[in-house]
Design an enzyme around this catalytic site. Structure first.
Site, short mmCIF file in Angstrom:
data_model
loop_
_atom_site.label_atom_id
_atom_site.label_comp_id
_atom_site.label_asym_id
_atom_site.label_seq_id
_atom_site.Cartn_x
_atom_site.Cartn_y
_atom_site.Cartn_z
N LEU A 77 0.92 -1.11 -0.08
CA LEU A 77 -0.01 0.15 0.00
C LEU A 77 0.87 1.38 0.10
O LEU A 77 0.78 2.22 0.52
CB LEU A 77 -0.72 0.19 1.26
N THR A 128 2.57 4.19 -2.69
CA THR A 128 2.16 5.25 -3.63
C THR A 128 1.04 4.57 -4.57
O THR A 128 -0.09 5.13 -4.97
CB THR A 128 3.36 5.92 -4.38
N LYS A 141 8.75 -5.34 -12.37
CA LYS A 141 9.50 -5.63 -13.60
C LYS A 141 10.79 -6.62 -13.34
O LYS A 141 11.41 -7.58 -14.03
CB LYS A 141 10.02 -4.59 -14.43
N VAL A 199 6.00 -2.17 -17.28
CA VAL A 199 6.90 -1.59 -18.37
C VAL A 199 6.22 -0.47 -18.79
O VAL A 199 4.88 -0.38 -19.16
CB VAL A 199 7.00 -2.59 -19.49
N GLY A 237 4.83 2.30 -17.21
CA GLY A 237 4.11 2.95 -16.45
C GLY A 237 2.57 2.71 -16.99
O GLY A 237 1.95 1.59 -17.41
N LYS A 267 12.84 -3.82 -18.01
CA LYS A 267 11.81 -3.79 -18.66
C LYS A 267 11.85 -4.14 -20.23
O LYS A 267 11.13 -4.81 -21.00
CB LYS A 267 11.49 -2.07 -18.79
#
Length: 439
Positions: free
Chosen positions: A12, A14, A107, A134, A136, A207
């Site tokens: 929990l 951001t 990732k 990958v 965002g 990524k």
């Protein structure tokens, strides 16, 4: 309406807090669009007393994510813990073994264990979704796994780390040093207290390894990526690039060649008039080149609570809309047991050429010696620029070379030979030049 889809969120921070808040605030809209309600029924985090701005009353709390995966009243396990080993790995495996669908933004976990986890999910007919892992908020995973099925890809590349892109952007626009930009990025929360993972290219490499598997159908090979970060990029390099018509970006590049697959992460000069050169700040961009579609560049927020939560939310709604017993999309684009062994490409000529910056003692014969060392290694030069460091007599001068297509091994040998002559001041700088098809 179908029974509610019960969600368990592990982590929990951001992203987890943003996701919980969005699920609660938009519960009615989601129920209408998905044909069923989506409810958070369990969460796991280290601190029960921290105020996260989310109402967690009535939600079962677990101190241990593995216990939540094994015992929680949930249908979907959302892993937002992070890390390639330990709790993240153990909890995801526990959830899959129990028969739960899994969503992760991790990732590092996928780069290390993605093939194993994909096999486990597919054996049980489960979904393992990872859009947030990958780039965002950019929906590149869904695009490659579903929308672009049937395309044969030749190359994927992009800006995949917002921290590095922010630093390089600030260096150019405000004339700040790397060190000052890094401190500012840390102050704003764009960089960690220990930024090594970002600035040395590891985050981008994780990524890239996932994208490589998706587009080329090979097993994940994160340890086969050439890796170079941005910590040695100076403001002099930034200015020289601009004067030559380029901008420096940290790119991850993977391409298929006749001898195998090439994967690399490194600072790159791209033409100022290319689209990817305009991607500034913490924004990410991923470019795909294929035989049917041609070139596609996807740009969007690469990090942050809402951007990452949006990607996770998309994965959740995919599961909410899926039909029980329906054929699931392969986790890594094709069934995990059919992924090809990774075959690393042999070294070949770099088509974009190289930027080489040398600071040398100002004396007769140096310029000619440098040109000779380049010619001895069959390096053809596109341009040579000489600059005085401060204009004073006898002060070191900077020589900037831009080569035509050549082998990296040849460039390294030529620079090593120049170093052996004794007139070099400080370390040389070598940066690849890319000329994207997406103009």
């Amino acid at each position: 309406m179908a029974d509610a889809l019960k969600i368990g969120i592990a982590g929990l921070g951001t992203v987890g807090a943003s996701l919980a808040r969005i699920l609660q605030q938009r519960s009615n809209e989601l129920a209408v669009s998905c044909g069923r309600a989506i409810r958070i029924t369990a969460v796991s985090a280290r601190d029960r007393n921290k105020d996260r701005g989310v109402d967690l009353s009535g939600i079962t709390w677990f101190d241990d994510p593995v216990e939540m995966a094994e015992k929680g009243d949930i249908d979907v396990f959302v892993e937002l813990v992070g890390g390639a080993e330990g709790t993240a790995d153990n909890s995801v495996r526990a959830a899959l073994k129990r028969g739960l669908h899994v969503i992760t933004a991790n990732k590092a976990l996928l780069a290390r264990h993605g093939v194993e986890l994909a096999k486990l999910a597919e054996e049980k007919g489960l979904l393992l979704n990872y859009e947030a892992a990958v780039a965002g908020g950019i929906p590149v995973i869904k695009a490659v796994r579903e929308s672009l099925t049937g395309n044969n890809f030749s190359r994927v590349y992009g800006i995949m780390n917002g921290t590095c892109n922010y630093i390089l952007t600030r260096m150019e626009k405000e004339g700040l040093t790397f060190e000052n930009c890094l401190k500012e990025a840390q102050r704003l929360g764009y960089a960690e207290a220990d930024p090594t993972f970002d600035i040395e290219g590891n985050d981008t490499a994780h990524k890239l390894s996932i994208l490589t598997t998706l587009v080329f159908g090979s097993q994940i090979a994160v340890d086969e990526i050439y890796l170079e970060g941005i910590s040695n990029i100076s403001i002099e390099d930034i200015h020289a690039a601009r004067d030559l018509g380029f901008r420096i970006k940290l790119l991850g590049v993977a391409q298929r060649t006749e001898t195998g697959i090439e994967q690399r992460v490194h600072p790159t000069m791209v033409p100022l008039d290319s689209v990817i050169a305009q991607v500034d700040g913490v924004t990410n961009a991923v470019a795909l080149e294929s035989d049917i579609l041609g070139e596609l560049l996807m740009v969007g927020p690469g990090a942050g609570g809402n951007a990452t939560a949006s990607a996770v939310l998309g994965d959740i709604t995919d599961i909410a809309k899926s039909r029980p017993g329906a054929q699931q999309v392969p986790v890594l684009g094709r069934p995990a047991h059919l992924l090809e062994p990774y075959r690393q490409a042999q070294m070949r000529s770099h088509e974009g050429g190289y930027f080489i910056r040398l600071t040398v003692v100002d004396r007769a014969g140096v310029f000619a010696s440098i040109a000779t060392k380049m010619a001895d290694n069959n390096i053809s030069l596109e341009s040579i620029v000489q600059r005085s460091e401060n204009g004073a007599a006898g002060a070191p001068v900077t020589i900037i070379l831009v080569t035509h297509a050549t082998m990296e091994d040849a460039v390294r040998k030529a620079v090593a030979a120049i170093k052996g002559e004794g007139y070099l001041v400080g370390e040389p700088q070598i940066i690849r030049i890319e000329r994207p098809k997406t103009a």
